[in-house]
Design an enzyme around this catalytic site. Structure first.
Site, PDB file in Angstrom:
ATOM      1  N   TYR A 118      22.009   1.607 -21.646  1.00  0.00           N
ATOM      2  CA  TYR A 118      21.930   2.271 -20.559  1.00  0.00           C
ATOM      3  C   TYR A 118      22.327   3.759 -20.956  1.00  0.00           C
ATOM      4  O   TYR A 118      21.751   4.876 -20.600  1.00  0.00           O
ATOM      5  CB  TYR A 118      22.629   1.945 -19.245  1.00  0.00           C
ATOM      6  CG  TYR A 118      22.470   2.676 -18.070  1.00  0.00           C
ATOM      7  CD1 TYR A 118      21.194   2.394 -17.526  1.00  0.00           C
ATOM      8  CD2 TYR A 118      23.335   3.622 -17.643  1.00  0.00           C
ATOM      9  CE1 TYR A 118      21.132   3.360 -16.344  1.00  0.00           C
ATOM     10  CE2 TYR A 118      23.282   4.355 -16.603  1.00  0.00           C
ATOM     11  CZ  TYR A 118      21.969   4.010 -15.778  1.00  0.00           C
ATOM     12  OH  TYR A 118      21.786   4.895 -14.611  1.00  0.00           O
ATOM     13  N   LYS A 162      19.893   7.218 -21.201  1.00  0.00           N
ATOM     14  CA  LYS A 162      20.341   8.446 -20.049  1.00  0.00           C
ATOM     15  C   LYS A 162      20.659   9.646 -21.031  1.00  0.00           C
ATOM     16  O   LYS A 162      20.422  10.808 -20.478  1.00  0.00           O
ATOM     17  CB  LYS A 162      21.275   7.998 -19.198  1.00  0.00           C
ATOM     18  CG  LYS A 162      20.867   6.867 -17.903  1.00  0.00           C
ATOM     19  CD  LYS A 162      19.625   7.419 -17.333  1.00  0.00           C
ATOM     20  CE  LYS A 162      19.419   6.367 -16.032  1.00  0.00           C
ATOM     21  NZ  LYS A 162      18.178   7.000 -15.266  1.00  0.00           N
TER      22      LYS A 162
END
Length: 276
Positions: free
Chosen positions: A158, A162
């Site tokens: 993640y 991002k």
């Protein structure tokens, strides 16, 4: 914002079946926009579109996996065919990970998180840009994350995805600012959504939640390393969890004329977490 600041404009919002995306779609519609609701969840996307229409605005729903180029082409073709133009693209759809440290990340999790969080918005933006460039204007807003600033907000997959989103925002801002395109992102902190339950298998949710609460694992084994490390960082987050509507308000602002000189920004919407 209030009034009809998006009257006559068309907007794509991804991940709009629930959470931040649904709140943003409803908010754009309230401001007068025609909204294409895109989500993997067909029923949820249609529910959002119906809610917009029930409030007197215009919406259409397209369901499918936005990392599939055919679905991407369908979304863009539908917004042009139905509304005649594309003024705003909101790349909001995303999933979380199991907070795994790099040595524990499985190939399937890495590939799924990167595909949905980074590849999908890349594909949709690439498909949308020719229409915006032909019109000479357009606004793109991504949903990044606190994990796009630091390594202590989520797991490896993640966090990498991002950080990649932040890179897309900055590259787009530089490459197209002279052609009437603005690109920005919000970076939410903790937000009251169902992202976790939509993203992980039940067993992984249980393991993650037990670790974050400091409770024993159901199988009696050791707590996973990544969530154990993240637990202490996340417990020191001094901010409160936001509502989806608070995040959506920031998206709508960045897409609005009030933010005309804001380009290439990643706006923390995190009650000051990024300042700590």
């Amino acid at each position: 914002m209030s009034g009809k600041g998006f009257e006559g404009r068309s907007v794509i919002v991804t991940g709009a079946a629930s959470g931040i995306g649904r709140a943003a779609a409803l908010m754009f519609a309230k401001e007068g926009a025609k909204v294409l609701v895109a989500d993997l969840n067909k029923d949820g996307a249609e529910e959002t579109a119906k809610a917009i229409e029930a409030a007197g605005s215009t919406a259409v729903a397209v369901a499918g996996d936005l990392s599939d180029p055919q679905v991407v082409d369908e979304v863009v073709a539908t917004v042009i065919r139905t509304f005649g133009s594309l003024d705003v693209l909101v790349n909001n759809a995303g999933i979380t990970d199991s907070m795994s440290a790099l040595a524990d990340v499985e190939d399937a999790e890495w590939e799924r998180v990167i595909r949905i969080n980074l590849t999908a918005p890349f594909l949709l933006t690439r498909a949308a840009l020719p229409h915006m460039l032909e019109a000479g204007h357009g606004t793109i807003v991504f949903t990044a994350s606190e994990a796009g600033f630091r390594g202590s907000a989520s797991g490896t997959a993640y966090t990498a995805s991002k950080h990649g989103v932040v890179g897309l925002v900055k590259s787009l801002a530089v490459m197209y600012r002279g052609q009437g395109i603005r690109t920005n992102a919000i970076a939410p902190g903790g937000t009251q959504t169902n992202n976790l339950t939509n993203s992980l298998e039940p067993a992984k949710i249980t393991a993650l939640v037990n670790t974050m609460l400091g409770e024993a694992q159901p199988d009696g084994g050791p707590a996973p390393h990544g969530p154990t490390v993240m637990r202490d960082f996340l417990r020191t987050n001094p901010g409160r969890r936001s509502t989806p509507e608070e995040q959506a308000a920031a998206i709508v602002f960045l897409a609005s004329d009030a933010a005309e000189m804001i380009n290439g920004a990643v706006l923390p919407v995190d009650d000051g977490w990024s300042a700590v």
